[in-house]
Design a protein around this motif. Structure first.
Motif, mmCIF file in Angstrom:
data_model
loop_
_atom_site.group_PDB
_atom_site.id
_atom_site.type_symbol
_atom_site.label_atom_id
_atom_site.label_comp_id
_atom_site.label_asym_id
_atom_site.label_seq_id
_atom_site.Cartn_x
_atom_site.Cartn_y
_atom_site.Cartn_z
ATOM 1 N N GLY A 135 46.134 41.474 44.745
ATOM 2 C CA GLY A 135 46.266 41.044 46.126
ATOM 3 C C GLY A 135 46.332 39.533 46.251
ATOM 4 N N LEU A 136 45.537 38.833 45.452
ATOM 5 C CA LEU A 136 45.577 37.369 45.523
ATOM 6 C C LEU A 136 46.901 36.844 44.969
ATOM 7 C CD1 LEU A 136 44.355 34.684 46.205
ATOM 8 C CD2 LEU A 136 43.093 34.745 44.038
ATOM 9 N N MET A 137 47.397 37.425 43.888
ATOM 10 C CA MET A 137 48.698 36.988 43.365
ATOM 11 C C MET A 137 49.782 37.148 44.430
ATOM 12 S SD MET A 137 48.536 35.735 40.273
ATOM 13 C CE MET A 137 50.012 35.979 39.266
ATOM 14 N N ALA A 138 49.749 38.276 45.132
ATOM 15 C CA ALA A 138 50.744 38.505 46.185
ATOM 16 C C ALA A 138 50.571 37.509 47.325
ATOM 17 C CB ALA A 138 50.619 39.940 46.698
ATOM 18 N N GLU A 139 49.325 37.260 47.716
ATOM 19 C CA GLU A 139 49.051 36.306 48.800
ATOM 20 C C GLU A 139 49.555 34.913 48.443
ATOM 21 O OE1 GLU A 139 45.128 34.142 50.725
ATOM 22 O OE2 GLU A 139 44.920 36.176 49.928
#
Length: 669
Positions: free
Chosen positions: A159-163
């Protein structure tokens, strides 16, 4: 079981960041009058990176969430915190114009080298952030792939990579061709391969290689400690056998949990010098011990009085855990904190000047005023039992916690979030950008926590010392040691203390239907989990109980951590972190002169109702927080003072040493 094999790494000369300085030189005009100097242009105002949270902070939060959802392994997670913080630091340093050296990247440690070639990646913050993200992501993915919470952990990381707009599926490591993302992956690979040969035995899931326990088990649900008595072993650690064992992270563990990390002294440290470690041998296996504190007191020897004093104090403090006893204390910095020097000698007399043997707590002197406001600290009077119970639970690092080393990362992040905090290294000089501040701070604290784990667990593994639940029950099984003219005397028994430790007399409610318990030892203590049917409404309270049934202030599915007591890991971690935070911030005090944590009435405690009122844990200084952490382990029934004080002293040495080592990388060597 997956066995990971490291490729052969070649030695390469360390690659340090090089600052290219351009200078303008002026010469003579040839005449007797010098040419006029041009009017200098004003220096541009440096742009300070204020992006908050920084990408390093975001990945630190993902790592802490990973620890919360993994097995409770403080040594393993101290190492994870250090390696992942170091990987982020390396990614920042190599793409920074700052005069900084990398730690592992381009350097050699022992037989392992992380090669690093020249590249054309532009040095800017965008590339730093990209490399940091890939380094942290890949290393978290590797370190938690066996975790019971692996799915949740990777959902958080994905999720953080996508954000951030990064491609988590980019796994290439050719940074010379494919840029900062590949550089981050390459850095992660270096730490992965380095970690497979650093002494942690990671490829075999950190399994013990030589340690074997030699005292028999203890079964706390059954009375006393008959196995230690039968073995005539009064001093060694005992594995705990429970009907159901749930570790500190809330994971159900099948079978008897083994001793965690007794050989951790072999793990490659950060600032500790391996030459200074003492080597001991047992059953053909070598144990490495840093800051050797020497043998703890032993029952059955000339040091028995110190042993008896230490473990009976834990029982006495258990009597403080009933909010109905009416004892009120001020827990504000006006009364607590600002301790005198630690005991210089390991004797009853020296320790009695530091600890309040019967009343609980230490020799706190408190503070006259808050240095940030100039005003006196406001008193906060609460039931002593609520303070002790909250303290024990707050620092216990139970289910959903970050374990002790991670707990100090949380506290440090909270300090950085304070509106009054200024990002000036050592509290001096210019403001520092948030990304640079965070990577340097995490690197320094990670190194200190890693070294604290190596030092504390190296000592634990070698000295193999028992926990209070073993010692208190064992002494009570032997009898009382105070008066040879009284019944049930044994020189290695537990000392009697009016109001706290006594003999069961005929007619006593504890005597039993046929007086079968007359002459046994009774203690005034927390009654234990058998008196809690509903954790939302019940309080076990304090009363006289048979000492053979004494229970630490812990869950029935836990009792004590699965490793030796001496020395206290909590004390070592906490004092090291407190000393480092004092140096890093340039102040002994929390921002604003005080930090606090609110434990809400009847909401905070986990395995019984409470506290009976709101309790605000308050600390003026980082050392005060560390000292309260140490006391919490005594009230929690996990450590006696003899575990605590050496841990504080060793942490006191590690914190500044690790900080100095970290700073040595912040200018090119």
């Amino acid at each position: 079981m997956n066995l990971l094999i490291s490729p052969i790494a070649k030695f390469m000369v360390p690659a340090a960041a090089v600052a290219i300085l351009s200078a303008c030189g002026g010469g003579s005009s040839g005449g007797s009058t010098p040419a006029p100097s041009p009017t200098p242009s004003p220096s541009p105002t440096p742009v300070i990176d204020t992006k908050s949270p920084s990408v390093a902070r975001q990945w630190n939060e993902v790592l802490l969430e990973g620890i919360r959802n993994d097995f409770a392994r403080p040594t393993v997670h101290a190492r994870n915190l250090f390696h992942i913080s170091s990987a982020m630091y390396d990614a920042w340093a190599t793409l920074s114009d700052a005069n900084a050296s990398t730690y592992l990247l381009g350097n050699s440690f022992g037989d392992y080298s992380c090669e690093f070639e020249s590249h054309s990646i532009e040095k800017n913050q965008a590339n730093q952030e990209l490399a940091i993200a890939h380094a942290a992501y890949r290393l978290i993915e590797h370190r938690f792939f066996r975790s019971p919470g692996q799915e949740h952990i990777m959902e958080t990381a994905d999720g953080l990579m996508a954000e951030l707009g990064y491609n988590k599926d980019h796994t290439d490591t050719d940074y010379t061709t494919n840029g900062a993302a590949s550089l981050g992956n390459y850095i992660a690979d270096c730490y992965i391969y380095y970690g497979l040969q650093d002494g942690a035995n990671e490829q075999f899931d950190y399994a013990n290689q030589g340690y074997e326990y030699h005292n028999d088990i203890i079964e706390p649900q059954k009375p006393g400690n008959p196995n230690a008595l039968a073995n005539n072993d009064y001093n060694s650690w005992q594995p705990i056998v429970l009907e159901e064992y749930i570790d500190q992270a809330g994971n159900l563990i099948s079978g008897t949990p083994p001793f965690l990390s007794p050989e951790w002294g072999h793990v490659a440290p950060f600032s500790l010098d391996p030459v200074t470690a003492t080597s001991y041998w047992r059953e053909g296996f070598e144990y490495k011990v840093y800051f050797d504190p020497g043998m703890p007191p032993l029952l059955g020897t000339d040091s028995r009085d110190f042993y008896q004093w230490n473990f009976s104090l834990v029982s006495k403090w258990s009597a403080h855990l009933d909010p109905a006893d009416g004892v009120m204390i001020d827990i504000s910095p006006k009364s607590l904190g600002n301790n005198p020097a630690l005991p210089a000698e390991d004797t009853v007399a020296a320790y009695e000047t530091f600890y309040q043997t019967l009343a609980g707590g230490d020799a706190s002197q408190g503070y006259e005023v808050n240095p940030a406001t100039g005003e006196p600290y406001a008193e906060q009077r609460v039931p002593r039992a609520d303070y002790a119970r909250v303290l024990a639970e707050f620092w216990a690092d139970g289910p959903d916690s970050e374990t002790p080393p991670g707990h100090w990362f949380v506290l440090m992040n909270d300090v950085f979030d304070h509106p009054d905090f200024e990002f000036r290294w050592r509290g001096e000089g210019d403001l520092m950008g948030r990304l640079e501040w965070d990577v340097k701070s995490y690197f320094a604290l990670g190194g200190a926590m890693h070294d604290a784990a190596i030092a504390a667990w190296g000592i634990k593994g070698w000295y193999d010392y028992l926990r209070p639940v073993s010692a208190i029950r064992l002494m009570a099984d032997l009898g009382q040691s105070s008066d040879a003219m009284l019944p049930n005397y044994h020189e290695d028994g537990i000392p009697l203390e009016p109001g706290f430790i006594a003999l069961v007399q005929a007619g006593d409610p504890l005597a039993g239907a046929a007086d079968e318990h007359v002459g046994k030892i009774k203690v005034k203590a927390w009654r234990g989990p058998d008196y809690i049917a509903d954790v939302e409404t019940d309080i076990a309270g304090v009363d006289w109980i048979l000492a053979e049934n004494w229970w630490p202030y812990q869950r029935p599915t836990f009792v004590s951590p699965p490793f030796a007591g001496y020395i206290s890991g909590h004390s070592t971690y906490s004092r090291a972190a407190a000393e480092l935070m004092t140096l890093l911030t340039g102040s002994a005090y929390f921002p604003g002169g005080m930090s606090d944590y609110v434990a809400k009435q009847n909401e905070f405690l986990v395995f019984e109702q409470g506290p009976s009122v709101d309790v605000v844990l308050q600390w003026a200084t980082y050392r005060d927080a560390s000292d309260q952490c140490s006391l919490s382990r005594i009230w929690g029934g996990i450590h006696p003072p003899v575990d605590d004080i050496p841990g504080r002293k060793i942490g006191e040495a590690i914190g500044p040493q690790a900080f100095s080592k970290a700073e040595s990388y912040f200018t090119t060597q």
